[in-house]
Design a protein around this motif. Sequence first.
Motif, PDB file in Angstrom:
ATOM      1  N   LEU A 192      -1.450   0.368   8.456  1.00 54.99           N
ATOM      2  CA  LEU A 192      -1.086   1.201   7.298  1.00 54.99           C
ATOM      3  C   LEU A 192      -1.549   0.585   5.985  1.00 54.99           C
ATOM      4  O   LEU A 192      -1.483   1.209   4.943  1.00 54.99           O
ATOM      5  CB  LEU A 192       0.435   1.343   7.217  1.00 54.99           C
ATOM      6  N   SER A 193      -1.998  -0.641   6.064  1.00 50.78           N
ATOM      7  CA  SER A 193      -2.404  -1.321   4.834  1.00 50.78           C
ATOM      8  C   SER A 193      -3.825  -0.919   4.471  1.00 50.78           C
ATOM      9  O   SER A 193      -4.677  -0.800   5.339  1.00 50.78           O
ATOM     10  CB  SER A 193      -2.321  -2.824   5.034  1.00 50.78           C
ATOM     11  N   ALA A 194      -4.069  -0.735   3.180  1.00 49.77           N
ATOM     12  CA  ALA A 194      -5.425  -0.395   2.735  1.00 49.77           C
ATOM     13  C   ALA A 194      -6.177  -1.654   2.311  1.00 49.77           C
ATOM     14  O   ALA A 194      -7.282  -1.575   1.801  1.00 49.77           O
ATOM     15  CB  ALA A 194      -5.360   0.608   1.594  1.00 49.77           C
ATOM     16  N   GLU A 195      -5.589  -2.809   2.526  1.00 47.82           N
ATOM     17  CA  GLU A 195      -6.270  -4.055   2.137  1.00 47.82           C
ATOM     18  C   GLU A 195      -7.531  -4.253   2.963  1.00 47.82           C
ATOM     19  O   GLU A 195      -7.520  -4.069   4.149  1.00 47.82           O
ATOM     20  CB  GLU A 195      -5.347  -5.260   2.358  1.00 47.82           C
ATOM     21  N   ASP A 241      -4.538   5.860   2.900  1.00 52.73           N
ATOM     22  CA  ASP A 241      -3.930   4.604   2.444  1.00 52.73           C
ATOM     23  C   ASP A 241      -4.610   4.063   1.185  1.00 52.73           C
ATOM     24  O   ASP A 241      -5.827   4.100   1.054  1.00 52.73           O
ATOM     25  CB  ASP A 241      -4.013   3.545   3.551  1.00 52.73           C
ATOM     26  N   ILE A 242      -3.797   3.504   0.309  1.00 52.02           N
ATOM     27  CA  ILE A 242      -4.325   2.974  -0.960  1.00 52.02           C
ATOM     28  C   ILE A 242      -3.473   1.776  -1.377  1.00 52.02           C
ATOM     29  O   ILE A 242      -2.254   1.795  -1.227  1.00 52.02           O
ATOM     30  CB  ILE A 242      -4.329   4.091  -2.035  1.00 52.02           C
ATOM     31  N   THR A 243      -4.111   0.745  -1.897  1.00 54.76           N
ATOM     32  CA  THR A 243      -3.348  -0.443  -2.299  1.00 54.76           C
ATOM     33  C   THR A 243      -2.720  -0.231  -3.678  1.00 54.76           C
ATOM     34  O   THR A 243      -3.135   0.634  -4.437  1.00 54.76           O
ATOM     35  CB  THR A 243      -4.235  -1.702  -2.393  1.00 54.76           C
ATOM     36  N   GLN A 282      -5.287  -0.514  -6.376  1.00 57.16           N
ATOM     37  CA  GLN A 282      -6.129   0.682  -6.457  1.00 57.16           C
ATOM     38  C   GLN A 282      -5.397   1.827  -7.162  1.00 57.16           C
ATOM     39  O   GLN A 282      -5.985   2.568  -7.942  1.00 57.16           O
ATOM     40  CB  GLN A 282      -6.589   1.104  -5.055  1.00 57.16           C
ATOM     41  N   SER A 314       0.871  -1.173   0.000  1.00 57.67           N
ATOM     42  CA  SER A 314       0.000   0.000   0.000  1.00 57.67           C
ATOM     43  C   SER A 314       0.910   1.225   0.000  1.00 57.67           C
ATOM     44  O   SER A 314       2.040   1.158   0.462  1.00 57.67           O
ATOM     45  CB  SER A 314      -0.862   0.065   1.271  1.00 57.67           C
TER      46      SER A 314
END
Lengths: 600, 265
Positions: free
Chosen positions: B262-265, A351-353, A356, A94
């Motif tokens: 912190l992960s957007a998963e 936050d962004i994967t 994404q 991310s």
Amino acid sequence: MAQQLRPSKPADKQPKIDWSRRQEAENFAETVKLFRQGKIDHDSFRRYRLQHGAYGTRMTDDYAMVRIKVPAGQIYPPQLEKIAQLSEMYSIGSAHFSTRENIQLHWVILEDVSEIMQSLADVGMTSREACGNTVRNVMCSPLSGVCKDEIFDATPYALAIARFMLRNPICQGLPRKFKFNFTCCEKHGMIRIVDVGLLPQIQEIDGEKRKGFKIFLGGGLGNRSFVGHQLEDFTPVEDLLYTSMAVIRIFDRMGDRKNLSRNRMRYLVNEMGWEKFQNLVLKERAIVKATQSVIVKLNIDDAINEIQRPISVTDESTSIPDGYARWQKTNVEKQSQSGFNSVFIGLEAGDITANQLRSVAEIIRDYSAEGFARNGFSQNIVIRYVHDDDLVSLYSKLLETGLAKSGSLTMASAVGCSGTTSCNLALTNSHRLAKEVQRKFLELNFDEDDDLKDSTIKISGCPNSCGQHQIATIGFYGGGGRHEANMFPNYTMSLGGKFDEDAMLGHHTARVPVKRIIPVILKIIELFKENKQPDDTLAKWIDRVVKGNESSKITGVEDIKKEIAPLIAPPKIEDEPDFYMDYGSDTNYHTVTGKGECAA
Amino acid sequence: MIDSDIPVINSKILREKIQENSIRIVDVRRDQEYQQGHITNAVNLPLAKLLADDSPESIQKIAQDLGISDDTPAVIYDDTFGALSSRVVWALQYIGHKDVKLLDVTFSQWKELGYEISTEVPEIETATHSVKINSEIMATAEYLEKVKENKNVVIIDNRERLNYLEQHIPGAINIPYRTLSTDGKILRTKEGMKNLLKNRGISEDAEIITYCGSVGTLSGLAYYALKSIGVPNVKLYVHSFKEWKSLEKPIDKQENANYWDLSAE
């Protein structure tokens, strides 16, 4: 809507400016080696590392956070795709959008930082001077160029200043970091809380309309925050560079280099007094102008961006998906250009994967008539020049990729710094807390409530201000509390902060244990609803409360304190063990806090 | 067939050799995917079949059923960035097969290149394959535990960063599997791979043991990334972290930080 014939998808827009310098990556790799071999001392290495945009990571020397600068927030599809790839290769899969238009990669192995720099150079990006005592990323409102209230587009000036300052010897050894913000209008830009804030103005001089700025100096958020002062009535664009250089020269010469916690320029302004500082700047500017050995000029590129609506993927059969109306209401701003919109993509705490990011790149290509996007001020992404007819289709695309959260332009999109997820200074997990608040707000449909629309929630994990809590309607910063023998995360709540033309720092109101923050916010909203005037918003009501101007049952902050007091009393640890744990943690709070930092 | 020290075959070269019919091409995707189209002349070995029983005898039978004799050149591909095919290549090498290679692209990339695919299933003539265990390329938990303190041993964890931070074999360093590929190829360029090791201070003369989550796929890819630049002594801890944990061996973690949030998963 009728399907029209349109030109085919144009080729990728290429970034106009290459910010990178490839040699820096190789140097960085070499320097890391020398540091590991003990040939460079810790402090020198730290300075060098920060100068190159690699920040330290919580409780370890093995990892760094790479802060990628995005000057004026302008980000292009190939850059997003590159960052997606880098996040998978060298980070956590991310990436993080910051409050200052940077994009951060966390938990990067220090030895891999140079690989990231190499790859960034492939797409014209840099992390140089993103941290350390430098001119940090030059910000510009994400709506500059499309805002209905703007006088002219400040973007070319923001880019020119960024270009002039980057790697410039005059800002390689400043006493402390230094920030520029450009805006479109008072509402969108946060110009009074930075070292130099700039608002476009036009003034008629001798019958001729001239471009210029209102310049605000010496603002800033931190352990002690100050609102910036306006330098003069009008600064013509010809003086923009001289004024900027003058301010930097004064700061460089007179700023405090000893006391790390009080050496931002705002302290200098405060200690000297505004009038004296103001005179000094005007005098220095005259000297700068008079003593240029060669004429130094900003390189302003104000060629108009080509606006070409990409081939439409919208057709008549597109049905309107559920949730569209709510999303449209809370994420889309009409532009000054008729028929076009700016779409805000909300991210949970920024936050962004990786996947994404790739989708966003594709969406920009398919929907933005300017062919790039802007990073926002609230950990978000703004895709501009989206045609009215394409909004439904764009929303469907966002749904597919999990980026269709509503409420981006409302109180629901809480800001949270990285906190204990990666930061050495953090005392609490402010990052997760912001996500929890947002989820709760969306669950309660608060984003659709017009009374709450102009309010904000911002959260920092320590008294420093990466989360910008002081300018929030309801702001929080993290610390530790103690009940009997046990510690718990305890936030200081401030109310009534604002960053517009009446910029004001929030009023410290109470300390709120982390697991009571959501109930306390809900209680304040409840009190507002009970006592509001018909056309009140929460922000207006809180403003009256903190100023003691409210005449309902709640007359001031003291009344709010009384109302929330029963909610914030600590329970016995046996009765509610969860109270003593931070979000994201299943052990008691004090065991996960860094040594000695609880006392701060 | 081709330079046997290099464990990877270039897609262009394979394309030229398809028609020669002397190479056994193995597609390790699921049966259904294979049926919908595969590289011309490829046969199918769903990875799950190999994992169900990866004893040498079972691998031998699989090879024989696929018509792979001791001398049959074989090329393996997948559509999972090379991780599944790496595991199959490794298994064949483990029973002593000498001429087996990874295709340097995935099936999707092969298609993007516009190379031939087919839905035709070739007929297979069963072959005979011997078993000569190549124990040099395998690490067991017991072995790993014994050598992990040795100065010349480097343990590499190829899982994603967050999994590594949360728990890993003490002393292991993390090279996430995504680091091993480049655009359009399952492996980095040799120069890129060498540079990565150089930056990390990993000597190519070290004994390197790779592991991942459970079955040795991601770490299999790392195994071949190292082999592709000629690192002589690499071993795959094939049963990886899942077994390590079940054996209750020591585990390290990155303490005092909430990195998962912190992960957007």
